[in-house]
Design a protein around this motif. Structure first.
Motif, PDB file in Angstrom:
ATOM      1  N   ALA A  19       0.818  -1.220   0.000  1.00 48.93           N
ATOM      2  CA  ALA A  19       0.000   0.000   0.000  1.00 48.93           C
ATOM      3  C   ALA A  19       0.853   1.272   0.000  1.00 48.93           C
ATOM      4  N   LYS A  20       1.955   1.237   0.743  1.00 49.72           N
ATOM      5  CA  LYS A  20       2.782   2.441   0.840  1.00 49.72           C
ATOM      6  C   LYS A  20       3.347   2.835  -0.530  1.00 49.72           C
ATOM      7  N   GLU A  21       3.869   1.838  -1.250  1.00 46.88           N
ATOM      8  CA  GLU A  21       4.441   2.136  -2.560  1.00 46.88           C
ATOM      9  C   GLU A  21       3.348   2.489  -3.569  1.00 46.88           C
ATOM     10  N   LEU A  22       2.208   1.807  -3.459  1.00 48.98           N
ATOM     11  CA  LEU A  22       1.087   2.126  -4.350  1.00 48.98           C
ATOM     12  C   LEU A  22       0.616   3.556  -4.114  1.00 48.98           C
ATOM     13  N   SER A  23       0.612   3.975  -2.857  1.00 50.51           N
ATOM     14  CA  SER A  23       0.174   5.336  -2.535  1.00 50.51           C
ATOM     15  C   SER A  23       1.067   6.366  -3.224  1.00 50.51           C
ATOM     16  N   GLN A  24       2.382   6.102  -3.223  1.00 53.61           N
ATOM     17  CA  GLN A  24       3.298   7.025  -3.909  1.00 53.61           C
ATOM     18  C   GLN A  24       2.941   7.124  -5.389  1.00 53.61           C
ATOM     19  N   MET A  25       2.612   5.979  -6.003  1.00 54.07           N
ATOM     20  CA  MET A  25       2.261   5.982  -7.428  1.00 54.07           C
ATOM     21  C   MET A  25       0.937   6.710  -7.656  1.00 54.07           C
ATOM     22  N   LEU A  26      -0.061   6.417  -6.817  1.00 59.05           N
ATOM     23  CA  LEU A  26      -1.378   7.047  -6.971  1.00 59.05           C
ATOM     24  C   LEU A  26      -1.239   8.561  -6.903  1.00 59.05           C
ATOM     25  N   ASP A  27      -0.381   9.006  -5.988  1.00 57.80           N
ATOM     26  CA  ASP A  27      -0.199  10.429  -5.782  1.00 57.80           C
ATOM     27  C   ASP A  27       0.613  11.064  -6.906  1.00 57.80           C
ATOM     28  N   ARG A  28       1.791  10.485  -7.188  1.00 60.00           N
ATOM     29  CA  ARG A  28       2.686  11.043  -8.212  1.00 60.00           C
ATOM     30  C   ARG A  28       2.000  11.121  -9.572  1.00 60.00           C
ATOM     31  N   ALA A  29       1.227  10.090  -9.916  1.00 57.65           N
ATOM     32  CA  ALA A  29       0.644  10.003 -11.265  1.00 57.65           C
ATOM     33  C   ALA A  29      -0.795  10.508 -11.302  1.00 57.65           C
ATOM     34  N   ASP A  84      -6.667  -7.278 -10.390  1.00 58.78           N
ATOM     35  CA  ASP A  84      -6.983  -8.680 -10.136  1.00 58.78           C
ATOM     36  C   ASP A  84      -7.505  -8.782  -8.695  1.00 58.78           C
ATOM     37  N   ALA A  85      -8.656  -9.448  -8.526  1.00 58.37           N
ATOM     38  CA  ALA A  85      -9.296  -9.477  -7.199  1.00 58.37           C
ATOM     39  C   ALA A  85      -8.356 -10.005  -6.116  1.00 58.37           C
ATOM     40  N   ARG A  86      -7.433 -10.902  -6.488  1.00 54.65           N
ATOM     41  CA  ARG A  86      -6.538 -11.477  -5.486  1.00 54.65           C
ATOM     42  C   ARG A  86      -5.535 -10.452  -4.961  1.00 54.65           C
ATOM     43  N   LEU A  87      -5.333  -9.353  -5.691  1.00 55.95           N
ATOM     44  CA  LEU A  87      -4.359  -8.343  -5.268  1.00 55.95           C
ATOM     45  C   LEU A  87      -5.040  -7.058  -4.819  1.00 55.95           C
ATOM     46  N   ALA A  88      -6.340  -7.139  -4.543  1.00 57.35           N
ATOM     47  CA  ALA A  88      -7.118  -5.918  -4.268  1.00 57.35           C
ATOM     48  C   ALA A  88      -6.846  -5.348  -2.878  1.00 57.35           C
ATOM     49  N   ASP A  89      -6.524  -6.201  -1.912  1.00 58.15           N
ATOM     50  CA  ASP A  89      -6.393  -5.714  -0.533  1.00 58.15           C
ATOM     51  C   ASP A  89      -5.426  -4.543  -0.400  1.00 58.15           C
ATOM     52  N   GLU A  90      -4.210  -4.743  -0.914  1.00 59.71           N
ATOM     53  CA  GLU A  90      -3.214  -3.672  -0.795  1.00 59.71           C
ATOM     54  C   GLU A  90      -3.698  -2.418  -1.516  1.00 59.71           C
ATOM     55  N   MET A  91      -4.377  -2.611  -2.656  1.00 63.13           N
ATOM     56  CA  MET A  91      -4.836  -1.437  -3.399  1.00 63.13           C
ATOM     57  C   MET A  91      -5.874  -0.663  -2.587  1.00 63.13           C
ATOM     58  N   HIS A  92      -6.760  -1.383  -1.919  1.00 61.69           N
ATOM     59  CA  HIS A  92      -7.799  -0.698  -1.145  1.00 61.69           C
ATOM     60  C   HIS A  92      -7.206   0.048   0.053  1.00 61.69           C
ATOM     61  N   ARG A  93      -6.045  -0.393   0.518  1.00 62.82           N
ATOM     62  CA  ARG A  93      -5.399   0.291   1.644  1.00 62.82           C
ATOM     63  C   ARG A  93      -4.611   1.525   1.187  1.00 62.82           C
ATOM     64  N   ALA A  94      -4.392   1.651  -0.132  1.00 68.07           N
ATOM     65  CA  ALA A  94      -3.559   2.750  -0.639  1.00 68.07           C
ATOM     66  C   ALA A  94      -4.380   4.018  -0.814  1.00 68.07           C
ATOM     67  N   GLU A  95      -3.688   5.167  -0.737  1.00 66.34           N
ATOM     68  CA  GLU A  95      -4.347   6.469  -0.855  1.00 66.34           C
ATOM     69  C   GLU A  95      -3.543   7.375  -1.797  1.00 66.34           C
ATOM     70  N   PRO A  96      -4.192   8.382  -2.427  1.00 64.09           N
ATOM     71  CA  PRO A  96      -5.632   8.618  -2.473  1.00 64.09           C
ATOM     72  C   PRO A  96      -6.338   7.586  -3.363  1.00 64.09           C
ATOM     73  N   GLU A  97      -7.474   7.137  -2.892  1.00 66.05           N
ATOM     74  CA  GLU A  97      -8.216   6.102  -3.593  1.00 66.05           C
ATOM     75  C   GLU A  97      -8.661   6.592  -4.979  1.00 66.05           C
ATOM     76  N   PRO A  98      -8.440   5.794  -6.030  1.00 67.52           N
ATOM     77  CA  PRO A  98      -8.907   6.214  -7.362  1.00 67.52           C
ATOM     78  C   PRO A  98     -10.433   6.382  -7.362  1.00 67.52           C
ATOM     79  N   ALA A  99     -10.923   7.333  -8.162  1.00 72.30           N
ATOM     80  CA  ALA A  99     -12.367   7.610  -8.187  1.00 72.30           C
ATOM     81  C   ALA A  99     -13.156   6.404  -8.687  1.00 72.30           C
ATOM     82  N   TYR A 100     -12.572   5.670  -9.634  1.00 72.85           N
ATOM     83  CA  TYR A 100     -13.276   4.518 -10.208  1.00 72.85           C
ATOM     84  C   TYR A 100     -12.372   3.310 -10.193  1.00 72.85           C
ATOM     85  N   SER A 101     -12.884   2.185  -9.689  1.00 71.48           N
ATOM     86  CA  SER A 101     -12.076   0.978  -9.798  1.00 71.48           C
ATOM     87  C   SER A 101     -12.978  -0.221 -10.034  1.00 71.48           C
TER      88      SER A 101
END
Ligand code: 3UK
Length: 529
Positions: free
Chosen positions: A123-133, A141-158
């Motif tokens: 989640a921490k690294e994903l958050s950097q990407m969500l923010d930077r980009a 993929d549903a199996r990898l969703a947990d970390e994504m849901h913990r990352a911020e800022p949450e994308p408007a659509y997923s």
């Protein structure tokens, strides 16, 4: 050239023009001002390859026609259910699979910008990407969703695939979709570098770049045909995998084999099972597979590409002895999108990385930026149809100097023009005034039968400045200790200049590696040994 992007974020965050690299070799590729790479790489195959297998994988097999239909349905979901507009950034997250590729091409076809994440990112690294980009959309993929849901800022659509959600949305959409009329120089991919320290850098690539790597490295060096079957291990979020496992096969209407799990123990049987002809993986995987080739029928294999890290001569030799195949070493970088120095079959020199890919120029330069005499080490500088553009990053000025991309690697060019890797420039060891390249000592150690893997770094030393220090993982049945240390030291002294021998040797159980298979020398350096 007018951009098709309604969301102007990427265009607005390109580096200033005077910090761009030069692009020799681009005009010769003859691309039109407007092109959408999804059309060129996927839809172009529908005329003559519609029923040929585009993707095979443990889960499913798709022809080009079936893949194109899935891509269109996902693109319709993105535009009509998730309100994507051209230029929006879309996070893609999944193991290598047909769904991942379909989602990738749907984003490209709709004029979006792909941001692919390595499956293991947290989640921490994903958050950097969500923010930077400034990511607004995510397909995961549903199996990898947990970390994504913990990352911020949450994308408007997923939306998730693999649990029926995206599948159901797709079923309601048309199988037809008209591609966004993008400019050849609209950004279509933000590739985050597997950086070792600091905030990750995002490299920006255009629609034309996705074709350029196919028409340069693949067409001129790899030279695949339409009946080839590609296979390999790198994640599609790593541009080594994207090119080698998807773009290169699609450019010629060949077949991609995608494996969710592709450790050496899984890759070898998969090569046999899927009758693969071209393999992309890292040097260490070839070393591990060489020992077990005898247990599998891999006579189908024709060409093998090694990249991501230096290919030590003992690994080249072990693979050749096991398969009669000359490994195709090639150096690439996320900044350059793919490989820019390598050699076609027949021009390979064991131990050298190769010669510039046609369309690229490379040279070895000294501190002041002048070309070094042949045979002397210096910094590698390259330019060609692709090149570095970081998203809003002061480090642009360090990577691109005078129009050349400075990769951070130390190389020697020989009298025949071949390039020989020495080390990452930061990793050169200076001991008692001598310049010592860690990888050369590693290659010497790897030739010893007790050594499974090793890393050689410099550790601070009051007398010599730096001490050559080896971290050696032994094969089973060999014992660490003073006798082994002595034996390895003697062995190295017998093959390279004696002043390069490792004065210190540690015997860890394993070495720290990134998800892209790169040795993390800095971790060893910071262990403070
Ligand atoms: C090192 C190599 C010696 C080198 C990559 C092929 O590795 C890729 O991209 P990255 O951004 O890293 C780039 C750096 O990795 N390196 C890569 N290949 C070799 N060193 N010999 C090699 N054959 O330090 C380079 O600067 O992760 C590789 C295709 C696409 C890629 N992104």
């Amino acid at each position: 050239m007018s951009s098709a992007h309604l969301d102007r974020f990427t265009g607005a965050n390109l580096p200033p023009r005077d910090q761009w690299p030069d692009f020799p070799g681009l005009d010769a590729l003859g691309y039109p001002a407007r092109l959408n790479c999804a059309v060129e790489l996927l839809d172009r195959n529908l005329a003559s390859r519609a029923d040929h297998i585009a993707i095979q994988s443990p889960a499913e097999t798709l022809t080009y026609a079936q893949l194109a239909e899935r891509v269109n349905r996902i693109a319709n979901v993105l535009v009509h259910r998730m309100w994507l507009v051209p230029g929006n950034r879309v996070l893609l997250r999944g193991p290598n699979s047909a769904w991942m590729v379909a989602a990738y091409f749907a984003v490209l076809k709709a004029g979006g910008v792909v941001v692919a994440s390595m499956p293991l990112l947290r989640a921490k690294e994903l958050s950097q990407m969500l923010d930077r980009a400034r990511i607004s959309h995510a397909l995961c993929d549903a199996r990898l969703a947990d970390e994504m849901h913990r990352a911020e800022p949450e994308p408007a659509y997923s939306a998730l695939w693999g649990n029926g959600q995206l599948e159901a949305m797709c079923a309601q959409q048309s199988p037809h979709f008209t591609a966004c009329d993008t400019a050849a120089d609209d950004v279509c991919l933000l590739g985050f570098t597997s950086g070792t320290t600091g905030v990750p850098k995002a490299t920006m690539h255009f629609h034309r770049d996705m074709l350029a790597i196919c028409d340069a490295y693949s067409a001129r060096v790899l030279q695949p045909g339409r009946d080839d079957v590609f296979i390999g291990s790198p994640p599609l979020a790593f541009t080594f995998g994207l090119g080698g496992l998807v773009l290169f096969p699609f450019r010629v209407g060949a077949t991609a084999t995608l494996l969710e799990k592709a450790s050496p123990d899984e890759l070898l049987p998969a090569i046999a099972r899927y009758r693969a002809t071209i393999c992309f993986t890292a040097p260490t995987a070839y070393r591990a597979m060489a020992a077990k080739v005898g247990e599998h029928d891999i006579a189908c294999l024709r060409k093998c590409v090694s990249a991501g890290e230096a290919l030590p001569l003992p690994i080249f030799e072990a693979w050749h002895a096991a398969t009669s195949i000359a490994l195709m070493d090639g150096i690439g970088a996320t900044e350059m999108l793919h490989i820019f120095i390598g050699a076609p079959q027949g021009r390979i020199r064991a131990g050298a990385t190769g010669i510039p890919v046609p369309g690229y120029e490379a040279r070895v330069i000294g501190g002041a930026g002048h070309e070094c005499p042949r045979g002397t080490p210096g910094r590698l500088a390259v330019r060609g149809p692709t090149g570095c553009r970081y998203l809003d990053d002061a480090r642009q000025a360090a990577y691109v100097q005078d129009g050349w991309n400075i990769t951070g690697d130390t190389y020697i060019q020989d009298a025949d023009g071949y390039f020989w890797y020495q080390a990452r420039s930061d990793d050169m060891i200076v001991s008692s005034g001598y310049n010592i390249a860690g990888p050369e000592v590693e290659a010497a150690l790897l030739a010893h039968p007790a050594v499974r893997e090793c890393a050689v770094i410099g550790t601070p030393d009051p007398e010599r400045g730096m001490l050559v220090t080896a971290h050696v993982v032994l094969h089973e049945g060999h014992r660490a200790g003073p006798e082994m240390t002595q034996a390895l030291q003697d062995f190295v002294k017998a093959t390279v200049a004696p002043y390069k021998y490792p004065r210190l040797i540690h015997f860890p159980d394993q070495l720290p590696r990134t998800e892209t298979g790169k040795l993390q020398r800095f971790v060893l350096r910071h262990e403070g040994r």
